[in-house]
Enzyme design. Structure first.
Site, short mmCIF file in Angstrom:
data_model
loop_
_atom_site.label_atom_id
_atom_site.label_comp_id
_atom_site.label_asym_id
_atom_site.label_seq_id
_atom_site.Cartn_x
_atom_site.Cartn_y
_atom_site.Cartn_z
N CYS A 1 44.80 31.95 2.36
CA CYS A 1 43.49 31.96 3.04
C CYS A 1 42.56 32.92 2.30
CB CYS A 1 43.67 32.41 4.48
SG CYS A 1 42.10 32.72 5.29
N GLU B 1 0.84 -1.20 0.00
CA GLU B 1 0.00 0.00 0.00
C GLU B 1 0.87 1.25 0.00
OE1 GLU B 1 -1.61 0.56 4.26
OE2 GLU B 1 -1.89 -1.55 3.80
N LYS C 1 2.69 4.57 0.97
CA LYS C 1 3.20 5.11 2.23
C LYS C 1 2.96 6.62 2.19
CE LYS C 1 7.02 4.99 5.44
NZ LYS C 1 6.86 6.36 5.86
N LYS D 1 11.38 2.67 0.87
CA LYS D 1 11.42 4.12 0.64
C LYS D 1 11.90 4.38 -0.79
CE LYS D 1 11.03 6.88 4.05
NZ LYS D 1 11.73 7.05 5.23
N CYS E 1 43.75 35.70 11.52
CA CYS E 1 42.73 35.62 10.48
C CYS E 1 41.36 36.01 11.04
CB CYS E 1 42.68 34.19 9.93
SG CYS E 1 41.32 33.91 8.82
N CYS F 1 42.05 36.10 4.85
CA CYS F 1 43.10 37.02 5.31
C CYS F 1 44.35 36.98 4.44
CB CYS F 1 43.46 36.70 6.76
SG CYS F 1 44.32 35.12 6.93
N CYS G 1 43.93 27.55 7.34
CA CYS G 1 44.65 28.82 7.40
C CYS G 1 45.45 28.82 8.70
CB CYS G 1 43.64 29.98 7.40
SG CYS G 1 44.36 31.54 7.92
N ASP H 1 2.94 10.38 2.95
CA ASP H 1 3.97 11.22 3.56
C ASP H 1 3.28 12.38 4.28
OD1 ASP H 1 6.39 12.17 4.27
OD2 ASP H 1 6.98 12.84 2.27
N TYR I 1 -6.01 9.60 5.46
CA TYR I 1 -6.06 8.27 4.88
C TYR I 1 -5.73 7.23 5.95
CZ TYR I 1 -6.57 10.72 0.59
OH TYR I 1 -7.05 11.56 -0.36
S1 IVH Z 1 1.44 0.89 9.02
C1 IVH Z 1 2.08 -0.90 13.23
N1 IVH Z 1 0.83 1.86 6.65
O1 IVH Z 1 4.78 5.77 8.10
C2 IVH Z 1 1.77 -0.34 11.87
N2 IVH Z 1 2.09 3.22 8.10
O2 IVH Z 1 7.62 5.58 8.62
C3 IVH Z 1 2.44 0.92 11.56
N3 IVH Z 1 2.62 5.44 7.20
O3 IVH Z 1 4.45 5.17 11.52
C4 IVH Z 1 2.08 1.70 10.41
N4 IVH Z 1 1.60 5.19 5.28
O4 IVH Z 1 2.85 6.94 10.34
C5 IVH Z 1 1.45 2.08 7.81
N5 IVH Z 1 0.20 2.60 4.56
C6 IVH Z 1 0.80 2.82 5.71
C7 IVH Z 1 1.44 4.05 5.98
C8 IVH Z 1 2.08 4.20 7.19
C9 IVH Z 1 2.29 6.02 6.04
C10 IVH Z 1 3.42 6.11 8.24
C11 IVH Z 1 3.05 5.75 9.64
C12 IVH Z 1 4.26 5.03 10.17
C13 IVH Z 1 5.35 5.71 9.37
C14 IVH Z 1 6.64 4.93 9.39
#
Ligand code: IVH
Length: 653
Positions: free
Chosen positions: A395, A112, A114, A303, A416, A398, A411, A116, A216
């Site tokens: 330098c 899923e 992640k 990441k 200086c 100076c 230097c 930000d 979300y």
């Molecule tokens: S699961 C115990 N799912 O990323 C389960 N986290 O860098 C923990 N985050 O602490 C989280 N998208 O704040 C999960 N699809 C996702 C996420 C997600 C963003 C965040 C969350 C987590 C942090 C870690």
């Protein structure tokens, strides 16, 4: 309008909540804006007449009144954990293999987005949102209920009268950031994550609302289902949830294809994502795998690689530090990368310039990932046609002689100005003698006018000398400065030792030295072997101290300042219990060596007060990974920032 009775009011609310869901969650409005506004007007009219009947999930209750800065804190039902990270398909594959070996069944893995943004926990009782909490230190979170209520796709009431907790991420959608920055050009937000965390930090929820945040969800706390069922139930409950994908098979090729797919989709996602979360999609295996200290073993975050951009190298400037070390700094045509504008990148030393093959006017590749300091990773092929960049022969400040030691150019001139400037900035700075109000500009003027040629001159400064030298400061400024210097004449021994700015001697080593050599004369008399004998002081540091002390100029002024100017407040090193007394520390971001609550407890043990936000009264911000808006604010206010390593050095001292 005829007064509706309460049942009508409640029925009307039901219908409005459904329209809210259709509009904000499903993007499929069923009535026109005008019709919707009419419904809201009816609700408002009823509530004005019968305020005692208002229910908390009424849409009129999204924006409450402005609050004071103090937010109550609450313990989380279960800790809010983080995720471990991997940065390549290979590392992800290795994680899958390792995780697979812990169980006999074929691992079902979902993937899923992640998000930000900022993690929050939403607590519903009998279907009604009663509280929203920040992650805080993972154990205890801050109340964000008023700020979260204004987020339009957060259901104020669920479709079922369930009592449960939903965790997820508050984000600022890309379009919302664009709109906001167009509307408020004088206060533009650097990126979506800062936008979201800044919005949740607003005391007035009306200010939070201006940023059009979205929520979300990714977790139903305590749900005994697998992840896909969890998300299904989230949708049914009225949230904007994204269905996870399945990893079709767990081999490296498939993983690579899947990651490439997300990478190419990334720009199309309407909010920022910084990776993909892979989760074991089976409740029993999750139970079996359990948790490490700070993260579940059944999930991992891949990441995305750091964003890279190309830009022009305008020139390389050479900065002289307090020990004389000359550091090259690349000045770039400003470029937006990884959510910030980069215009200046440190190049460390000559070897780095050579390694990169920088030439005048070449195009460089810069990168920045998350909170990582921007770097130049290489040059664009074919653009290295200008003159190679070489280190200065004198330098740059100076014109004094320079000396090369390993890769470092320094230097060596004792007079200086740049060195003296940096030195006095350190000596008089917060971690040194802490001379209030003595900023870089005043220091520069004192040096320019030659009122100050050494730290001794600074500590014995008087208004007469400044007048004689023609120092351009007002009478008031001069008087204030003299008063501040006077106040700074009673440092503790560790502070004074730290103020000396001996290479490799940080606050921890200063404390160790103060313990081993409880007076200045004892310190000045010590030899290399005495420094080597101090616990936790290594050979390099001992040599650096010994070299510094053996310079007659250093010896002389330290002796003079000690004998004629200072009173060391307590000849014994401070006891650990009040080391940080009077200091206000704020801890933010993710720490790796301990939980945030543990860091806070340690700081309190040392006498510091813990504060939740950054203000001009904050002494130090301890910034972990993903420090976000507090870090930006601390930087803007010029507050001392500690990394996790610096903090560990301090507490281990
Ligand atoms: S699961 C115990 N799912 O990323 C389960 N986290 O860098 C923990 N985050 O602490 C989280 N998208 O704040 C999960 N699809 C996702 C996420 C997600 C963003 C965040 C969350 C987590 C942090 C870690």
């Amino acid at each position: 309008m005829k007064n509706p009775i309460k049942e009508d009011y409640l029925e009307l609310l039901d219908s409005i909540l459904e329209h809210d869901r259709a509009y904000y969650v499903n993007n499929a409005p069923q009535i026109s804006d005008d019709q919707y506004d009419t419904l809201i007007e009816w609700v408002k009219a009823f509530e004005a007449q019968y305020p005692e009947e208002i229910v908390p999930y009424s849409p009129t209750q999204r924006v409450g009144s402005s609050l004071s800065g103090d937010r109550p804190t609450f313990k989380h039902s279960i800790p809010m954990l983080s995720l471990d990270n991997v940065f390549s398909a290979e590392e992800l594959f290795a994680w899958i293999e390792k995780t697979q070996s812990a169980t006999s069944i074929q691992l079902p893995l979902s993937c899923e987005l992640k998000y930000d943004g900022v993690a929050v926990a939403l607590i519903y009782e009998a279907g009604v949102l009663v509280r929203a909490l920040s992650r805080g230190d993972g154990e205890v979170g801050q109340d964000l209920t008023p700020q979260v209520r204004v987020i339009k796709n957060v259901p104020l009431r669920l479709t079922k009268a369930a009592t449960l907790e939903i965790r997820g991420e508050v984000v600022m959608p890309k379009q919302a950031l664009k709109d906001y920055n167009e509307k408020y050009p004088q206060a533009t937000l650097a990126n979506c994550r800062n936008g979201a965390s800044g919005a949740l930090n607003q005391n007035n929820p009306a200010d939070t609302a201006k940023r059009n945040l979205a929520f979300y969800p990714y977790q139903v706390v305590g749900a005994a289902n697998s992840q896909d069922q969890e998300v299904l139930s989230l949708k049914e409950l009225g949230f904007s949830a994204h269905y996870p994908d399945w990893l079709p098979s767990n081999d490296l090729d498939t993983i690579k294809r899947q990651l490439e797919h997300y990478q190419s989709e990334r720009a199309r996602v309407p909010f920022d994502i910084d990776g993909i979360v892979f989760k074991v999609n089976n409740h029993d295996i999750r139970q079996e795998l359990g948790f490490t200290g700070r993260a579940p073993r059944w999930a991992i975050a891949y990441k995305f690689p750091a964003e890279q951009k190309q830009t022009l190298l305008k020139r390389v400037e050479f900065q002289v530090g307090r020990t004389g070390a000359i550091t090259p700094v690349a000045k770039l045509h400003p470029i937006s990368c990884g959510g910030v504008t980069i215009s200046s990148v440190t190049l460390h030393n000559e070897d780095e310039i050579k390694r990169l093959g920088l030439t005048q006017g070449c195009s460089v590749i810069v990168q920045r990932a998350g909170d990582v300091i921007p770097q130049i990773t290489g040059i664009v092929e074919g653009t290295n046609i200008g003159k190679p960049i070489s280190m200065p022969e004198l330098c740059p400040c100076c014109n004094g002689p320079v000396e090369k030691n390993n890769a470092t150019l320094s230097c060596t001139s004792p007079s200086c100005h740049a060195q003296l400037q940096r030195y006095i900035e350190h000596f008089a700075g917060k971690k040194g003698l802490d001379i209030d109000g003595l900023g870089p500009k005043t220091i520069a003027e004192l040096i320019r006018s030659e009122a100050v040629k050494s730290p001794y001159d600074l500590m014995t400064l008087n208004t007469g000398k400044m007048y004689l030298c023609g120092t351009v400061l007002t009478k008031n400024q001069m008087n204030k400065l003299i008063a501040s210097i006077e106040k700074a004449k009673k440092p503790t021994l560790p502070k004074f030792i730290h103020a000396l700015g001996i290479p490799l001697v940080g606050e921890g080593t200063s404390k160790r030295l103060a313990k081993a050599f409880p007076t200045i004369p004892k310190l000045l008399e010590a030899r290399l072997e005495d420094f080597m004998a101090v616990d936790d002081i290594g050979k390099d540091t001992a040599e650096a101290i010994s070299k510094w002390m053996s310079s007659y100029a250093n010896y002389e002024w330290v002796y003079e300042v000690h004998a004629n100017v200072l009173t060391i407040e307590d000849p014994n090193p401070q006891s650990m219990s009040d080391l940080l007394s009077g200091q206000a520390w704020c801890v933010t971001g993710t720490l790796h060596s301990m939980k945030r609550s543990e860091a806070q407890a340690k700081l309190e043990e040392l006498g510091a007060t813990i504060v939740s936000g950054v203000s001009k009264n904050t002494t130090v911000l301890l910034a972990g990974e993903k420090a976000g808006s507090k870090l930006a604010k601390a930087e803007a206010l010029g507050i001392t920032i500690y990394t996790e390593d610096m903090f560990n050095e301090l507490v281990e001292a």
